[in-house]
Each structure stands twice: as structure tokens, then as C-alpha cells.
Scaffold this motif. Structure first.
Motif, PDB file in Angstrom:
ATOM      1  N   ASN A  52     -15.179  48.795 -16.642  1.00 51.70           N
ATOM      2  CA  ASN A  52     -13.877  48.751 -15.854  1.00 51.70           C
ATOM      3  C   ASN A  52     -14.202  48.433 -14.522  1.00 51.70           C
ATOM      4  OD1 ASN A  52     -11.238  48.534 -15.178  1.00 51.70           O
ATOM      5  ND2 ASN A  52     -10.843  50.656 -15.303  1.00 51.70           N
ATOM      6  N   TYR A  54     -13.251  45.965 -11.097  1.00 46.97           N
ATOM      7  CA  TYR A  54     -12.291  44.748 -10.666  1.00 46.97           C
ATOM      8  C   TYR A  54     -12.600  44.731  -8.972  1.00 46.97           C
ATOM      9  CZ  TYR A  54     -10.536  49.286  -8.430  1.00 46.97           C
ATOM     10  OH  TYR A  54     -10.591  50.192  -7.503  1.00 46.97           O
ATOM     11  N   ASN A  55     -11.974  43.347  -8.664  1.00 51.70           N
ATOM     12  CA  ASN A  55     -12.159  42.762  -7.482  1.00 51.70           C
ATOM     13  C   ASN A  55     -10.805  43.057  -6.732  1.00 51.70           C
ATOM     14  OD1 ASN A  55     -12.380  41.581  -5.052  1.00 51.70           O
ATOM     15  ND2 ASN A  55     -13.173  39.300  -5.852  1.00 51.70           N
ATOM     16  N   ILE A  81     -15.518  36.683 -10.165  1.00 49.82           N
ATOM     17  CA  ILE A  81     -14.495  37.596 -10.322  1.00 49.82           C
ATOM     18  C   ILE A  81     -13.589  37.376  -9.096  1.00 49.82           C
ATOM     19  CG2 ILE A  81     -13.667  39.830 -10.875  1.00 49.82           C
ATOM     20  CD1 ILE A  81     -16.551  40.329 -11.889  1.00 49.82           C
ATOM     21  N   TYR A  85      -8.503  40.147 -10.132  1.00 50.90           N
ATOM     22  CA  TYR A  85      -9.082  40.219 -11.170  1.00 50.90           C
ATOM     23  C   TYR A  85     -10.401  41.025 -11.718  1.00 50.90           C
ATOM     24  CZ  TYR A  85      -6.439  35.787 -11.721  1.00 50.90           C
ATOM     25  OH  TYR A  85      -5.403  34.779 -11.927  1.00 50.90           O
ATOM     26  N   GLY A  86     -10.468  41.405 -12.895  1.00 49.46           N
ATOM     27  CA  GLY A  86     -11.489  42.322 -13.215  1.00 49.46           C
ATOM     28  C   GLY A  86     -12.093  42.148 -14.375  1.00 49.46           C
ATOM     29  N   ASN A  88     -13.017  43.985 -18.228  1.00 47.16           N
ATOM     30  CA  ASN A  88     -12.824  45.058 -19.249  1.00 47.16           C
ATOM     31  C   ASN A  88     -14.234  45.353 -20.058  1.00 47.16           C
ATOM     32  OD1 ASN A  88     -10.393  46.226 -17.781  1.00 47.16           O
ATOM     33  ND2 ASN A  88      -9.321  44.622 -19.077  1.00 47.16           N
TER      34      ASN A  88
END
Length: 131
Positions: A52, A54-55, A81, A85-86, A88
Motif C-alpha cells: 500500500n 501512494y503519492n 506514480i 495515485y498509488g 496496491n
């Protein structure tokens, strides 16, 4: 987990000297927020793993991430990224057997939104627990 804030690099002229002009208005320092963690848990013998990362929206940079084993062998890399957004799931280059992998290196490289200018980033040691 947590967030690490890094200041935007100084602007340099062609001689590598920091541009400084006391007559101009002071510009606020921009920061890059980078998610931090000290451990990842993976499933044994599987290339597809859940992470997990994210940016954050407030960043004005693109992030690339990479995870290396202690011997320098790359487990995965994800490029591009964008803010907001990220990731998963990732695909490992090779699945890992059960075990604790200490002192792996998680690398975050940051680039301007056009991808042309390298910005600050980070490299941290993390442990991977494979069950």
C-alpha cells in the motif's frame, strides 16, 4: 508507517552555486511527502504481492519505487506514480520462500511532473516478513 517530508532542492546556476538574491520576495519552501514504513509482509512463493504505497495529492512530483534484497537483487520496481495515485499490488521479479529478510532497501525516487528533473527521494532499510 508515517510520512517523511523532504524540502525541494536548492536552485543552482551553471557553476553549481546556489542562486541567492535578498531583494526578491522570499518563496515558500515546497516539500515532498513520502510515505514511510519499516516492514512489509508478503505471501510465500507468490509473485503477486500486496503493498500500500501512494503519492499524496499535495506533491508536485512523480514517484518511482524500488525494493532491493540485502544483496542488491531487485524484487520489484514501479515507475510513474503521479500525485493522488498509488500502488496496491506489485509483481516480484522472483517469489520469495518463507523467512524474515532483514535490511532490505526501499527506494523512492522523485521527479518533476514532466519527468525531466530529478528531485529529492529516500532510501530506507526495511524488513520483509514472508509467511
Amino acid at each position: 508507517g508515517g510520512i517523511l517530508y523532504l524540502a525541494e532542492p536548492a536552485k543552482l546556476n551553471n557553476d553549481g552555486i546556489i542562486l541567492w538574491d535578498n531583494t526578491e520576495e522570499e518563496t515558500p519552501i515546497k516539500y515532498i511527502s513520502i510515505q514511510g514504513f519499516s516492514e512489509l509482509s508478503f505471501s510465500k512463493n507468490s509473485k503477486t504481492q500486496n503493498i500500500n504505497f501512494y503519492n499524496p495529492n499535495e506533491n508536485s512530483c512523480i514517484m518511482n519505487i524500488e525494493l532491493l534484497l540485502p544483496d542488491g537483487k531487485q524484487l520489484f520496481a514501479v515507475d510513474g506514480i503521479k500525485p493522488g495515485y498509488g500502488v496496491n499490488t506489485v509483481e516480484l521479479n522472483n517469489p520469495l520462500p518463507v523467512g524474515d529478510y532483514k535490511d532490505c532497501t526501499f527506494i523512492v525516487s522523485c521527479y518533476s511532473l514532466d519527468g525531466n528533473t530529478k528531485m529529492n527521494g529516500m532510501s530506507i532499510n526495511i524488513n520483509i516478513n514472508v509467511k
